[in-house]
Design a protein around this motif. Sequence first.
Motif, PDB file in Angstrom:
ATOM      1  N   TYR A   1       0.784  -1.014   0.104  1.00 38.12           N
ATOM      2  CA  TYR A   1       0.086  -0.025   0.039  1.00 38.12           C
ATOM      3  C   TYR A   1       0.996   1.233  -0.016  1.00 38.12           C
ATOM      4  O   TYR A   1       0.313   2.239   0.074  1.00 38.12           O
ATOM      5  N   GLY A   2       2.251   1.268  -0.114  1.00 41.79           N
ATOM      6  CA  GLY A   2       3.070   2.341  -0.077  1.00 41.79           C
ATOM      7  C   GLY A   2       3.770   2.660   0.995  1.00 41.79           C
ATOM      8  O   GLY A   2       3.431   2.211   2.114  1.00 41.79           O
TER       9      GLY A   2
ATOM     10  N   GLU B   1       4.016   5.451   2.645  1.00 41.28           N
ATOM     11  CA  GLU B   1       3.294   6.570   3.370  1.00 41.28           C
ATOM     12  C   GLU B   1       2.522   5.533   4.612  1.00 41.28           C
ATOM     13  O   GLU B   1       2.399   5.965   5.492  1.00 41.28           O
TER      14      GLU B   1
ATOM     15  N   GLU C   1       7.220  -5.831  -6.424  1.00 33.08           N
ATOM     16  CA  GLU C   1       6.552  -4.413  -6.011  1.00 33.08           C
ATOM     17  C   GLU C   1       6.469  -3.477  -6.880  1.00 33.08           C
ATOM     18  O   GLU C   1       7.474  -3.175  -7.685  1.00 33.08           O
ATOM     19  N   ASN C   2       5.244  -2.540  -7.054  1.00 30.31           N
ATOM     20  CA  ASN C   2       5.475  -1.252  -7.555  1.00 30.31           C
ATOM     21  C   ASN C   2       6.651  -0.628  -7.074  1.00 30.31           C
ATOM     22  O   ASN C   2       6.712  -0.223  -5.957  1.00 30.31           O
TER      23      ASN C   2
ATOM     24  N   ALA D   1       7.220   2.493  -7.062  1.00 37.57           N
ATOM     25  CA  ALA D   1       6.957   3.497  -6.446  1.00 37.57           C
ATOM     26  C   ALA D   1       6.915   3.205  -4.851  1.00 37.57           C
ATOM     27  O   ALA D   1       6.963   4.381  -4.008  1.00 37.57           O
ATOM     28  N   HIS D   2       6.413   1.956  -4.557  1.00 34.87           N
ATOM     29  CA  HIS D   2       6.263   1.586  -3.165  1.00 34.87           C
ATOM     30  C   HIS D   2       7.685   1.397  -2.497  1.00 34.87           C
ATOM     31  O   HIS D   2       7.388   1.137  -1.319  1.00 34.87           O
TER      32      HIS D   2
ATOM     33  N   GLN E   1      -1.790   2.642 -12.446  1.00 34.09           N
ATOM     34  CA  GLN E   1      -1.419   2.843 -11.085  1.00 34.09           C
ATOM     35  C   GLN E   1      -2.669   2.605 -10.082  1.00 34.09           C
ATOM     36  O   GLN E   1      -2.754   3.397  -9.144  1.00 34.09           O
TER      37      GLN E   1
END
Length: 518
Positions: free
Chosen positions: A92-93, A95, A152-153, A155-156, A487
């Motif tokens: 979920y990233g 953050e 994994e993505n 960005a994550h 995304q």
Amino acid sequence: MVTSDIHGHIQPVDYRTREERHTGLAKIATLVKAARLQTPELLLVDNGDLLQGTPFAYYSASAGKEQLNPAIAVLNELKYDAAVLGNHEFNYGLELLGKAVKDSSFPWLSAGIVDCDTNKPAFGKPYIVKTLSQGIKVALLGVTTHYIPNWENPAHIRGLTFMDALEAAKKWVAHIRKEEKPDLLVVAYHGGFERDLLSGEPAEKLTGENQAYAMCTELEGIDVLITGHQHRFLASELGGVAILQPGCNGQALGKVSVAFRRGQSGWTIAEKKAELLRLDETVAADPAILVLTQEVEAQTQIWLDQPIGQVAGDMTIASPLQCRSADHPFIEFMNKVQMDAAGVDVSNAALLSNESEGFRGDVTMRDILANFMYPNTLTVLRLTGADVRAALELTAAYFQVNEDGTLGVNPAYIVPKLQHYNYDMWEGIEYELNAAMPIGQRVTKLLRNGQPLQGGEELEVVMNNYRAAGGGDYDMYQGKQVVREVQIDMAELVAQYLQKHGVVEVTCNNNWRVVMEA
């Protein structure tokens, strides 16, 4: 005591049916509290993949993301000593993960995940040391599989470097032995065993995803190795190391008991014993944990019952094997959603779980998340016909012909870990797989628009981000040009598609099948 691969299972409920299940942290809590009455100084560790996996976890990470994550609230309540980062912690990233770490009253450990700028462990301490009564000193080192960038993505995981887990363990075990001089050294590794425990023969392709066997046999100084990731039930010993893996979803609580003997030079280990405490109908859920999570649970149940759209016809799955042996309306629907979102006309998708039931009639968020349990996004790759053929040959290895002549599943996709999600089904091409042929020679028909697909012909193919990165040993995808990325995770894309169309007509063009012809 150890939990691992909880995957968002807290209350003992099946989110598809609302029936009670003998799983989850609420029942685990009952065992933990009972054990503490007998052994007040026990150490309690979670070995990763805590934050993702159920509709409850999905809701907490989306609609409820501003609140304290209920999984963290439970671990805080149970006074966990530490947790290790699993690969699904990143889904979920950063953050959300950062907030979870900040809200935890215990440290998160992972020696091999380092900050790109500082080259130091990115999530704080790589290990902790606890001194128990009688002066017994216990060190706990956390390590995470370094294979995460393959799934994994990007960005994550931006700004992070994933060191080889085995090398990281060697480095830090040596450091701990030299500097801390513990009486007991425990490694909690979010990864599993790459070899058969008895024979030492490879149990999978040795990619580095799982390195627990090497840790037991090549690494000096480990007394106990906690493992996970593979969702296996293991309690044994290998190379003098007590090993443990407590399944998944809170089906069992792992326990390692260690007896010490005092000598002139201090404490020595007299005995080690690993065991699994399995949940069943005799274990009640802990009332305090139920109360702690009941508000989010109620919100989740309301959210799950929201109607999203309708299906005109039948997309239900009567048999997972049958679904994977010929074109099926639900798989065609999945590929249609992917092609619509990505703007291409070739797609591949997998039936993610044998528990997936498909759709019929009114479709709710409960139905969607029961079928799309992983927060995968989409990637469009530019592939050649040769790449497509290679991918189909790999996916065809999923099958075997049983002794009675029926179609079956290759045991490599079942042991040591279920990997049904690594079998893909395609839309936008026409093909036939012959399970009776040798592996690598099973693609007996491959057409594009009615014509043979040529090896040098280029086409744009949409698939989930895990597969596009080569996940599942699809090496032919690695390094290929990324045309575009979508995304938005698949569950949301399905919901959007249903909302846009209102009523979705069931179709199945029978563009592929599996045969058994000697």
